[in-house]
Design a protein around this motif. Sequence first.
Motif, mmCIF file in Angstrom:
data_model
loop_
_atom_site.group_PDB
_atom_site.id
_atom_site.type_symbol
_atom_site.label_atom_id
_atom_site.label_comp_id
_atom_site.label_asym_id
_atom_site.label_seq_id
_atom_site.Cartn_x
_atom_site.Cartn_y
_atom_site.Cartn_z
ATOM 1 N N UNK A 55 44.353 11.829 58.444
ATOM 2 C CA UNK A 55 45.134 13.062 58.556
ATOM 3 C C UNK A 55 44.646 14.000 57.452
ATOM 4 N N UNK A 123 40.429 14.166 75.365
ATOM 5 C CA UNK A 123 39.079 14.151 74.805
ATOM 6 C C UNK A 123 38.032 14.522 75.854
ATOM 7 N N UNK A 189 38.361 16.254 67.671
ATOM 8 C CA UNK A 189 37.598 15.089 68.108
ATOM 9 C C UNK A 189 36.195 15.129 67.526
ATOM 10 N N UNK A 233 34.055 7.932 70.258
ATOM 11 C CA UNK A 233 34.714 9.096 69.686
ATOM 12 C C UNK A 233 35.827 8.638 68.757
ATOM 13 N N UNK A 234 36.185 9.528 67.877
ATOM 14 C CA UNK A 234 37.330 9.315 67.001
ATOM 15 C C UNK A 234 37.992 10.666 66.816
ATOM 16 N N UNK A 235 39.062 10.701 66.048
ATOM 17 C CA UNK A 235 39.731 11.994 65.892
ATOM 18 C C UNK A 235 40.367 12.106 64.507
ATOM 19 N N UNK A 237 43.618 14.354 62.517
ATOM 20 C CA UNK A 237 44.819 15.153 62.742
ATOM 21 C C UNK A 237 45.097 15.998 61.509
ATOM 22 N N UNK A 380 45.407 5.703 63.344
ATOM 23 C CA UNK A 380 44.013 6.082 63.165
ATOM 24 C C UNK A 380 43.366 5.603 61.879
#
Lengths: 392, 927
Positions: A55, A123, A189, A233-235, A237, A380
């Motif tokens: 985050x 995504x 993303x 993929x990852x993300x 926030x 995450x």
Amino acid sequence: MMPSRKRSLRRALLATLGATALFGPAVFSGCATSFTPPGKVDTLRVLAVTIDNPYVYTCLPPAEEPKCKGLSEEDCTALCESLRTANFEMEVHDAYGVNEQGSERLINILWIGGCFNPEGDQYALCAEPLIKVFEAAGPALAEAIQNGEPPKFPPGLPVGYGKKFSITVPDIVSSRPKPDFGPHYGIGYVFFLACDGRFGIVESDPSAAGTFPIGCLDGEGRPVSADSFVPGYTQVYSFADGRLNENPVVTALTMDGEPLPEDFAAIPTVPTCDVPPQDRNLPPSCSREDPFTACQTYEIKVQVPEDVAEVDPDATGSKDEILTETVWVSYHTDTGDFDGDIKLVNDPTTGYSAPHEVKWIPPAVPGLATIWAVVRDARGGSNVVVRTVRVE
Amino acid sequence: MVLAALLPGVARADDPPKDPPPDSGPSAIPRGASGAVAKPPAAPAPAATPGQATLPRPLTYVEPGYTKEATDANIQGVVTLQIDVGVDGKVKKAVVVGPLDKGLDDLAVAAVLKTDFEPARRADGTPFAGRIFYRYTFSLRTVETPVDSDASAGAPRTTESFGGVVLAAGGDALLAGAKIRVKPAAGGETRELTTAETGGFSFGDLPPGKYEVTVELTGFQPLTVTEEVVAGERTEVKYRLSTRAGDGVIEVQVRGSKPPREVTKRTVTAREISRIPGTNGDALRSIQNLPGVARPPGLAGLLIVRGSAPQDTQTFIDGTPVPLIYHFGGLSSVVPTELLDKIDFYPGNFSAQYGRVMGGIVDVGLRAPKDDGKVHGLVQADLIDARLLVEKTFTIGNVPLKLVAAGRRSYIDAWLGPVLESTGAGVTQAPVYYDYQLLAETNPSPNSSLRLGFFGSDDALSLLLRDPSPGEPALSGNIGLHTAFQRVQLRYENQYSDKDSLSAVVAYGHDDLDFNIGPLFFLLDVDTLTGRLEYTHRFSSNVRFNTGFDIYRAFYQVAFRLPTFPRAGEPPGQPFSTRQVREISQSGEVFYPAGYIELEVTPMKGLKLIPGLRVDYYSLNDTVDISPRIAARFDLIPGYPRTTLKGGMGLFTQPPSFNEVTPPLGDPSLVSNRAMQYSLGVEQDLSKQVEVSVEGFYKQLDSLVLSFTGTSTDVQSFSNSGTGYVVGAETLLKYKADERFFGWLAYTLSRSARIDGPGANERLASFDQTHILTLLGNYKLGGGVEFGARFRLVSGNLVSPTVCDSSGGKSRVVVVPGQNGGPPQIQNVPVCDPNRTNAVYHAPSGAYTPIPFGGVASERLPLFHQLDLRLDKRWKFKSWELSAYVDVQNVYNNANTEALQYNFNFTARQNVTGLPILPSIGLRGEM
């Protein structure tokens, strides 16, 4: 004694018929070799992508930002820039090591970011920006792969090469409308591709329901198999209330209670297990020697503090009690086998789960065995520990 | 209603039989030109004795004649007919069960159809429709009363020591062709005779002493008595035989329509149901062999009727809705076959008395307990379960009270538990099911019946997941499933007069559905009150009016803890079990009343029209649905060979399910799913034993409720934006059961498609099965042995693949744009690229997100085919019967593919096959 023999024969016949009826599915359909479990790394695999800031923090204007209290504007800007920067690191392993010609496989790793707040947080809607960035980076990438040196991408392009990647996340919260309920947040993303070959655009297949737009091609321009290409993929926030998420803390990886050392010179040695590989991946219902009783097993356990799980600010139970994150561990090895490869470490309602170890048996051939433990939380966060064991 | 069981009879000595009519004079029997004569079955009998029910009796005699071909071929014998006599004494239907060659059976049918009968009457004299056997004896010479062939040839007959007559119980119908065996009690030679067309017999010159006399006739219960022959005296007897259940007289009718209110009628006899291989003698599983019913996947106990979803078909027990009709796995139904009186199966276009679903209706009728005053029982055990049934009639005061109690319990848990443990699975409770029924019935008046019933079913299973599965780290611990229902039911029927009848049923029930897996659970408790009241009035023989009211009221309590959709800050692709849970506890009530009216009109002979209208109200979303319907049947050629045209159309609605319409999860503004159904078909007799029916059907679906995820990840929305259709044709070619064989060929060709919203492409429904072929037959080998076989050939199930099937090597043609301005190239490329990227690695969860290869239901698995065999053996004893069977499913061990399985990163796929060869044995004792 004839009557009792007749009775026992009748009983045996009925039992056999009944057992066949009920055991049949297990006997006839269960003895085919099952799939390789995910804990066994026998191809090119991406095992984890850790982010130092799952985050990221979006600062308020310097005058209002509490973290900037007492700092100059310049220092505040630098601080906020660092808080908005997410640093990614990939844990990747190529079990093949060498190609068919016998030379070492060079795995190219490409990162592409820049997709923020797609519609519905889906995504799949990042395909278009993904292709655009790739096409812009394409010439530099192709040249670098050909020359075997890191590429020089155009400045400002959210693209990276190698096991590490950084991206500074813009203000993705203010640019998104505040929801009617729930926290105000934004999402970005980041895609990554690990490839034994060169990258290329893949034409969409009209007969298929979906296609990943970037592929990995061999020297003749043909797509390589999944053994040599892993897209993912990852993300990240960002929340308006400034909440953060720490990665789970890992203190050690133990074998039979003893920490496995990082120092290669001090790694332990274990004997081989002579059960051949083809007998190790069968369901327990089939009649074959169970390697976990035939060989010596070793207890592998990741060590985490009991308070490894953070409080989940939005999660409350049925009695309005505050809940913690779900935390779990995935174990991997490139040789030898586990009796299971995923364990729960923390349940939101019941808390820390101490028994999260697995049993490992060595391979049938001597060599070096690598063991990974990847600890994840449901928000995450992740952490990886890798150790080596010698098998003789 | 079929007259199944006649009143019990007691053998007693009575007046000697009358002699047959003379050959000359005013009452002479007409003869054919060559001396042929057809003997009438029986002389008209006296009227019914007040206070005693009676069978139909002939009032007139119609000469059938003799065909020239039969005369030339010297054909003689008996034609046995099964005839239905209406309340007006007219023969409605005649079926040949014992034929003769050269057209004699046709003559017998033609003659009996013109014969007037005194109808069957209840004890108070009220007529009702009845069914009896009726025989014509064709002979080319005068038949005399047969005498014992052992009597000394040529010796003068002095004393006929033992003789009499055989009649059917409950009336004066004389029974020809009955076998009389006389065996001395002290041992010695057995003598045998067959009764004449007058029902008479006579044994001459029997030594004095005691004799065991046995009387047997197909379709009747055998009679064994001890008689004493006294020297110098003639012993005269009159024996009355009762009909026997299980030999085709009692029918468990699986009907497409409860005649005449629906379009399609199918009838399956008790013998057929209990002998179809692969069904373990379960009547409700036999439904799955009829046209229009798809094969359920794997071991699922689902009914997929004419392309409709399983939840679109509703099941009833005696008019009371129940949540399920099969125990889990579909191994067995919740009501044992022995308690069934009928199964009404409506694959579509059903009467206005049913509603709230768009698919089909299964209404199971429980039979009345036997009322012969004896204790009857049944014990059966096979590899799966054991059952027990006991019934008896008691008399309380002057009121007979008929009782039956039955129960069944599976014992898979006794050995499956240890088996699963040995394979590594943990078992807390192995699968167990049981069901129970208790019925009490009485007749407050001769025209009415009152029944109080209690029945229920319970299924439970609990496994222990010691380790979580790959990809679901938080899913371990107990997995439990428990479904149960109980009903207390009161049912009343009264045939007030020939014109008016009333039926009412009310039931209170409780349903349980409990599911838990690890920390997650779903618990549903529902208390239901259901009822139906129907009044029928017959204005004339051509017009009948039905009206009714039915209600469904339920009080529910639901509690669940289930994962929510990913919240803000939670990656969406992570394992189901790691998502934040939502815990909800809620209660409420549902009120669904409905009313209907229906007319049955016969504007001309052979044509029946049934228009109807149903009005439903649903409290959950406050909507009213009005459903008009009409059905028609027209006998183009009545009698044999019958040709009947049939058709129907109507509107059918189904309310949204509970979770779709109840806040906070659902949307109360939703309206009902709708289906406009059309069907047209023909039924044709091809021969006396063979009939064929062909029916085409079409269903237009709209306002189907669809779910979708909104722009916020935390909300699932519903809308009535789905449409679709089902089109098809079903055929049934049937060889009706005779003394040796029965069988049929059922074939359905259909297509079931859906469109998921405006602008979406049409796709096949996930349970669509294009071809469904069932061929089955059963043959009596003799000596109590029967052999049966069933072969099924069904289109494979549909799947939504992520990994394409590269095994076939198929290719397709694509046009590739030309390079450097050149012409386009035509290339053959594989349909399935083995190097396609099938999934994307999701780092935060460590799992792979699949990229669908085909759309929903876009690939069909290989064809399903399977052969099942069954062998039965029956032993009859004095007062009881023992039977044993072996039922082998999937005889040639075909590995039918039921589903697909993928590895963790979707780079490989594997077929999941169904059951292998599966033998089952059973034993049954019945008294």
